[in-house]
Design a protein around this motif. Structure first.
Motif, short mmCIF file in Angstrom:
data_model
loop_
_atom_site.label_atom_id
_atom_site.label_comp_id
_atom_site.label_asym_id
_atom_site.label_seq_id
_atom_site.Cartn_x
_atom_site.Cartn_y
_atom_site.Cartn_z
N ALA A 121 2.02 2.97 3.28
CA ALA A 121 2.13 1.51 3.42
C ALA A 121 3.30 0.95 2.62
N GLY A 122 4.36 0.62 3.34
CA GLY A 122 5.51 -0.02 2.70
C GLY A 122 5.38 -1.52 2.74
N SER A 123 4.60 -1.99 3.67
CA SER A 123 4.37 -3.42 3.79
C SER A 123 2.92 -3.60 4.17
N ALA A 124 2.29 -4.56 3.48
CA ALA A 124 0.86 -4.81 3.71
C ALA A 124 0.47 -6.08 2.97
N SER A 125 -0.61 -6.69 3.42
CA SER A 125 -1.15 -7.81 2.65
C SER A 125 -1.73 -7.24 1.36
N ALA A 126 -1.79 -8.07 0.34
CA ALA A 126 -2.36 -7.63 -0.93
C ALA A 126 -3.80 -7.18 -0.75
N ALA A 127 -4.55 -7.86 0.11
CA ALA A 127 -5.95 -7.52 0.33
C ALA A 127 -6.09 -6.15 0.98
N HIS A 128 -5.29 -5.87 2.00
CA HIS A 128 -5.36 -4.57 2.68
C HIS A 128 -4.95 -3.45 1.74
N LEU A 129 -3.90 -3.67 0.98
CA LEU A 129 -3.44 -2.65 0.05
C LEU A 129 -4.50 -2.39 -1.02
N ALA A 130 -5.13 -3.43 -1.51
CA ALA A 130 -6.19 -3.27 -2.51
C ALA A 130 -7.36 -2.48 -1.92
N GLN A 131 -7.68 -2.73 -0.65
CA GLN A 131 -8.79 -2.01 -0.01
C GLN A 131 -8.51 -0.51 0.08
N VAL A 132 -7.30 -0.12 0.50
CA VAL A 132 -7.03 1.31 0.61
C VAL A 132 -6.88 1.94 -0.77
N ARG A 133 -6.39 1.20 -1.72
CA ARG A 133 -6.29 1.76 -3.08
C ARG A 133 -7.66 1.97 -3.70
N ALA A 134 -8.63 1.14 -3.31
CA ALA A 134 -10.00 1.29 -3.82
C ALA A 134 -10.76 2.40 -3.08
N GLY A 135 -10.28 2.78 -1.90
CA GLY A 135 -10.94 3.81 -1.10
C GLY A 135 -11.62 3.22 0.11
N LEU A 136 -11.74 4.03 1.14
CA LEU A 136 -12.38 3.60 2.37
C LEU A 136 -13.85 4.00 2.36
N PRO A 137 -14.76 3.05 2.55
CA PRO A 137 -16.17 3.42 2.70
C PRO A 137 -16.37 4.21 3.99
N THR A 138 -17.51 4.86 4.11
CA THR A 138 -17.79 5.62 5.33
C THR A 138 -17.69 4.71 6.56
N GLY A 139 -17.13 5.26 7.62
CA GLY A 139 -17.01 4.52 8.86
C GLY A 139 -15.92 3.47 8.86
N SER A 140 -15.06 3.47 7.85
CA SER A 140 -13.96 2.50 7.76
C SER A 140 -12.65 3.16 8.18
N TYR A 141 -11.71 2.32 8.59
CA TYR A 141 -10.42 2.87 8.97
C TYR A 141 -9.28 1.92 8.65
N ALA A 142 -8.11 2.52 8.44
CA ALA A 142 -6.88 1.79 8.18
C ALA A 142 -5.98 1.95 9.41
N VAL A 143 -5.30 0.86 9.77
CA VAL A 143 -4.39 0.88 10.91
C VAL A 143 -2.98 0.62 10.39
N LEU A 144 -2.09 1.52 10.72
CA LEU A 144 -0.69 1.39 10.31
C LEU A 144 0.21 1.38 11.53
N GLU A 145 1.27 0.62 11.46
CA GLU A 145 2.29 0.61 12.51
C GLU A 145 3.50 1.38 12.01
N VAL A 146 4.04 2.21 12.88
CA VAL A 146 5.15 3.07 12.52
C VAL A 146 6.29 2.81 13.51
N VAL A 147 7.47 2.54 12.98
CA VAL A 147 8.66 2.37 13.81
C VAL A 147 9.41 3.69 13.78
N GLY A 148 9.75 4.20 14.94
CA GLY A 148 10.48 5.47 15.00
C GLY A 148 9.53 6.64 15.20
N PRO A 149 10.11 7.82 15.35
CA PRO A 149 9.31 9.02 15.60
C PRO A 149 8.43 9.39 14.41
N TRP A 150 7.33 10.06 14.69
CA TRP A 150 6.42 10.51 13.63
C TRP A 150 7.17 11.40 12.64
#
Length: 170
Positions: A121-150
């Motif tokens: 995550a190079g860009s994210a809302s503070a809330a989303h970044l805080a959520q992934v830094r705290a860890g994902l609870p079971t059944g949770s997911y993060a969505v990222l957008e990627v520009v360019g090839p994998w």
């Protein structure tokens, strides 16, 4: 634009035997079905799915896939390497993905899923970044957008656009 979905497996039984053989609980089954419905509703239909070889991740994918039953079936890859992977290894799997894949779903474990999301995550809302830094609870997911090839994805090279937590909690 490519989309990466990093999903932590749904709620599983407490360890009573081998960790990799833990099954989903009834709550986990509902969580996984809800994830599939949410992916469908938001148009996050994966073309490729990387699934840890642990039973709980495979069952999670099975229930997610059931909610996506009438969409084109994705390529599914079971990976022993995703079980016990660290975030960098998850990213290595992502960067090895064929450039033709537009939406990639990874079904794995903590702390690898949240760690990979935070790492990318190079860009994210503070809330989303805080959520992934705290860890994902079971059944949770993060969505990222990627520009360019994998293959060209680098640390902080994606945009964290959402973190979705299940309606049912443990």
């Amino acid at each position: 634009m490519r989309r990466l979905v990093l999903l932590r497996h749904a709620k599983a039984e407490h360890a009573g035997g081998a960790d990799e053989l833990r099954r989903l609980t009834s709550l986990g089954v509902r969580q996984a079905g809800g994830v599939g419905a949410a992916l469908r509703a938001t148009g996050l239909i994966p073309e490729r799915v990387l699934v840890s070889s642990a039973l709980r991740t495979q069952e999670t994918w099975t229930h997610v896939a059931a909610a996506l039953a009438d969409v084109p079936e994705p390529e599914v890859v079971l990976s022993d390497a995703l079980y016990g992977a660290h975030p960098g290894e998850v990213v290595d799997h992502v960067t090895a993905t064929d450039a033709r894949v537009r939406t990639l779903l990874v079904v794995g474990h903590e702390p690898a899923m949240s760690g990979a999301a935070a790492h990318l995550a190079g860009s994210a809302s503070a809330a989303h970044l805080a959520q992934v830094r705290a860890g994902l609870p079971t059944g949770s997911y993060a969505v990222l957008e990627v520009v360019g090839p994998w293959a060209e994805l680098e640390p902080m090279g994606a945009r964290l656009v959402d973190v979705v937590r299940p309606a049912w909690r443990d």
